[in-house]
Design a protein around this motif. Structure first.
Motif, PDB file in Angstrom:
ATOM      1  N   ASN A 183     -10.023  64.067 -23.376  1.00  0.00           N
ATOM      2  CA  ASN A 183      -9.305  63.014 -24.095  1.00  0.00           C
ATOM      3  C   ASN A 183      -9.748  62.970 -25.551  1.00  0.00           C
ATOM      4  O   ASN A 183     -10.924  63.163 -25.863  1.00  0.00           O
ATOM      5  CB  ASN A 183      -9.548  61.647 -23.451  1.00  0.00           C
ATOM      6  N   ASN A 235     -13.330  65.111 -19.988  1.00  0.00           N
ATOM      7  CA  ASN A 235     -11.921  65.070 -19.583  1.00  0.00           C
ATOM      8  C   ASN A 235     -10.954  65.560 -20.660  1.00  0.00           C
ATOM      9  O   ASN A 235      -9.755  65.623 -20.429  1.00  0.00           O
ATOM     10  CB  ASN A 235     -11.534  63.655 -19.133  1.00  0.00           C
ATOM     11  N   ASP A 262      -3.332  69.354 -29.838  1.00  0.00           N
ATOM     12  CA  ASP A 262      -2.734  68.023 -29.962  1.00  0.00           C
ATOM     13  C   ASP A 262      -1.905  67.918 -31.240  1.00  0.00           C
ATOM     14  O   ASP A 262      -0.771  67.432 -31.226  1.00  0.00           O
ATOM     15  CB  ASP A 262      -3.834  66.966 -29.933  1.00  0.00           C
ATOM     16  N   ASP A 321     -13.726  63.815 -25.749  1.00  0.00           N
ATOM     17  CA  ASP A 321     -14.569  63.633 -24.576  1.00  0.00           C
ATOM     18  C   ASP A 321     -14.720  64.981 -23.881  1.00  0.00           C
ATOM     19  O   ASP A 321     -13.730  65.555 -23.420  1.00  0.00           O
ATOM     20  CB  ASP A 321     -13.934  62.618 -23.626  1.00  0.00           C
ATOM     21  N   HIS A 368      -9.918  60.681 -29.017  1.00  0.00           N
ATOM     22  CA  HIS A 368      -9.871  59.350 -29.629  1.00  0.00           C
ATOM     23  C   HIS A 368      -9.860  59.541 -31.142  1.00  0.00           C
ATOM     24  O   HIS A 368     -10.795  60.133 -31.701  1.00  0.00           O
ATOM     25  CB  HIS A 368     -11.081  58.511 -29.209  1.00  0.00           C
TER      26      HIS A 368
END
Length: 114
Positions: free
Chosen positions: A106, A104, A29, A101, A108
């Protein structure tokens, strides 16, 4: 020194794999956002990742990666995130938490208040 008879339980190995996967997702990311990535090769310290972004506005980001866990509190319909607290050192350095997570992938990014 590591001994040949050193054994890791399946749960410990599984947790380690989940943690490594979470760190890899955060690194990808950050790379996609234009950061250079530096990893903490040892499992100790206030941050797992140091990320440098040279432009347009130079930035140093220190990240501690956490596996996102949720629990259903009494009288609630939706599970809520189990928030971790930063150590005093992490606060002084401005370390931020990235919750991943494991189901999945994801991410945060925690919005820490001082």
């Amino acid at each position: 020194m590591i001994q040949d008879n050193h054994k890791i339980s399946r749960n410990a190995a599984s947790s380690h794999l989940v943690g490594n996967t979470a760190e890899t997702l955060v690194k990808l990311d950050l790379l996609n956002k234009g950061y250079f990535i530096y990893s903490n090769d040892f499992a100790h310290g206030p941050a797992d990742i140091i990320a440098l972004k040279p432009e347009p506005n130079p930035e140093v980001l220190m990240v501690d990666v956490k596996t996102d866990s949720k629990r259903l509190l009494k009288d609630r319909k939706k599970p809520s995130r189990i928030a971790r607290l930063r150590t005093g050192t992490q606060k002084k350095l401005g370390v931020v938490f990235a919750y991943v997570d494991p189901h999945n992938g994801n991410i945060h990014w925690a919005n820490h208040h001082t």
